[in-house]
Design an enzyme around this catalytic site. Structure first.
Site, PDB file in Angstrom:
ATOM      1  N   CYS A  17       1.100  -1.187   0.212  1.00  0.00           N
ATOM      2  CA  CYS A  17      -0.738   0.167   0.076  1.00  0.00           C
ATOM      3  C   CYS A  17       0.147   1.311   0.081  1.00  0.00           C
ATOM      4  CB  CYS A  17      -0.948   0.082   1.421  1.00  0.00           C
ATOM      5  SG  CYS A  17       0.006   0.060   2.730  1.00  0.00           S
ATOM      6  N   HIS A  46       6.265  -5.303   8.572  1.00  0.00           N
ATOM      7  CA  HIS A  46       5.682  -6.751   8.940  1.00  0.00           C
ATOM      8  C   HIS A  46       5.713  -7.182   7.739  1.00  0.00           C
ATOM      9  CE1 HIS A  46       3.363  -5.706  13.320  1.00  0.00           C
ATOM     10  NE2 HIS A  46       4.648  -5.483  12.845  1.00  0.00           N
ATOM     11  N   GLU A 131       0.211  -1.160  16.414  1.00  0.00           N
ATOM     12  CA  GLU A 131      -0.380   0.176  15.884  1.00  0.00           C
ATOM     13  C   GLU A 131      -1.426   0.594  16.963  1.00  0.00           C
ATOM     14  OE1 GLU A 131      -4.399   1.390  12.932  1.00  0.00           O
ATOM     15  OE2 GLU A 131      -2.916   0.323  12.151  1.00  0.00           O
ATOM     16  N   ASN A 230      -3.004  -7.100   8.626  1.00  0.00           N
ATOM     17  CA  ASN A 230      -3.947  -7.012   7.583  1.00  0.00           C
ATOM     18  C   ASN A 230      -4.126  -8.364   6.995  1.00  0.00           C
ATOM     19  OD1 ASN A 230      -2.458  -6.717   4.860  1.00  0.00           O
ATOM     20  ND2 ASN A 230      -1.016  -5.906   6.153  1.00  0.00           N
TER      21      ASN A 230
END
Length: 316
Positions: A17, A46, A131, A230
């Site tokens: 992304c 990650h 996060e 994710n």
């Protein structure tokens, strides 16, 4: 011997992304500007392949700021850090570059704004994820309460049910989060939500692509790291969308070929911190064993780009 036919549905969007792309670029530009070593607090993103590649170029990965010398630059990972970390770096007069994804920074700003309005925060996220730690660390202890599941909502103890707001980790399952938000709104009707969804565009897009390819595939593989939120959510989304076999693999060498015996179709995607080279490695591994027909299934187009911090755009 003739190879069995296999249709490989390649999900798009997949992989890097804009936030991950920017974070990796920040480390590379810092190495160009200041030379090696450059220190990075926590994995920049990650993915072991990415981290190992940057380590080979001179990046040194550490868990805490006190492992860094005062006289070398330090970079904060894309996941974000508690406010205390840049404050400590500034107190030591260190050069530091914040690679926090701008969409995570947006959540930090949101949390701060709500706190200034006198609202206590509830964060939907995974305990211990960098996060979540970073976002909760934007405000004083006790000002941000964490919920991970719908069941957690029933037990959360708030200061004043009339003065609450919520934020979410950016890499969660869209569907699961929707249920938790509904539970929060049911228990606390006055709770204030974000102006715009906190779950980032890339997470949403990758999950939508998986929902499209999963039902038509005998199996689905997600290229990504086990500590990538994710990527793990993509496996869950595939299973819920009707795919009987969905697995996370870091590299082609992780594929369980016996579990895939007899398949005629497979879907392939990659988490937001997995490089395309690893996706191609997996496709090549299938080509070695099958007569592969690749069909790209595109559900969204991404053209987001984030600028790197100014400190990297000016000469040393």
């Amino acid at each position: 011997m003739t190879k069995p036919p296999l249709t490989l549905y390649l999900a798009a969007p997949r992989g890097f992304c804009a936030g991950v792309d920017r974070a990796i670029k920040i480390v590379e530009m810092a190495l160009q500007k200041w030379g090696a070593p450059v220190y990075v607090r926590h994995e920049i993103v990650h993915n072991k392949f990415v981290v190992d590649g940057l380590r080979a170029k001179g990046a040194v990965f550490v868990e805490e700021l006190d492992e860094c010398p005062d006289d070398r630059p330090v970079i904060f990972s894309a996941h974000g850090v508690p406010k205390s970390v840049p404050a400590a770096a500034a107190a030591r007069e260190m050069i530091y570059v914040d690679a926090t994804c701008p969409l995570v920074s947006k959540v930090h700003i949101e949390a701060q704004r709500h706190a200034e309005a006198g609202l206590q925060m509830i964060m939907i996220g995974h305990k211990g994820h960098p996060e979540t730690v970073g976002t909760m660390g934007q405000l004083p202890e006790g000002e941000v309460l964490l919920v991970e599941t719908v069941d957690d909502v029933a037990g959360v103890q708030v200061r004043d049910p009339e003065k609450l707001a919520f934020v979410t980790q950016t890499t969660l399952s869209v569907d699961d989060t929707r249920d938790i938000v509904a539970a929060l709104q049911d228990r606390f009707p006055a709770i204030v939500g974000p102006h715009k969804e906190d779950i980032c565009y890339a997470t949403t897009n990758r999950q939508e692509a998986v929902k499209t390819v999963a039902p038509k595939s005998d199996a689905l593989l997600v290229v990504g790291a086990p500590n990538s939120s994710n990527s793990r959510r993509l496996v869950e989304v595939a299973s819920k969308a009707g795919c009987t076999y969905a697995q996370l693999v870091q590299r082609a060498t992780d594929i369980d070929w016996r579990a895939l015996d007899g398949i005629s179709s497979i879907a392939l995607t990659a988490g937001a911190s997995a490089p395309e080279v690893l996706v191609n490695e997996v496709i090549d591994a299938f080509r070695d064993r099958y007569d592969v027909t690749v069909e790209t299934v595109e559900t969204a187009t991404e053209n987001v780009e984030f600028k790197v911090p100014r400190i990297l755009r000016v000469p040393a």
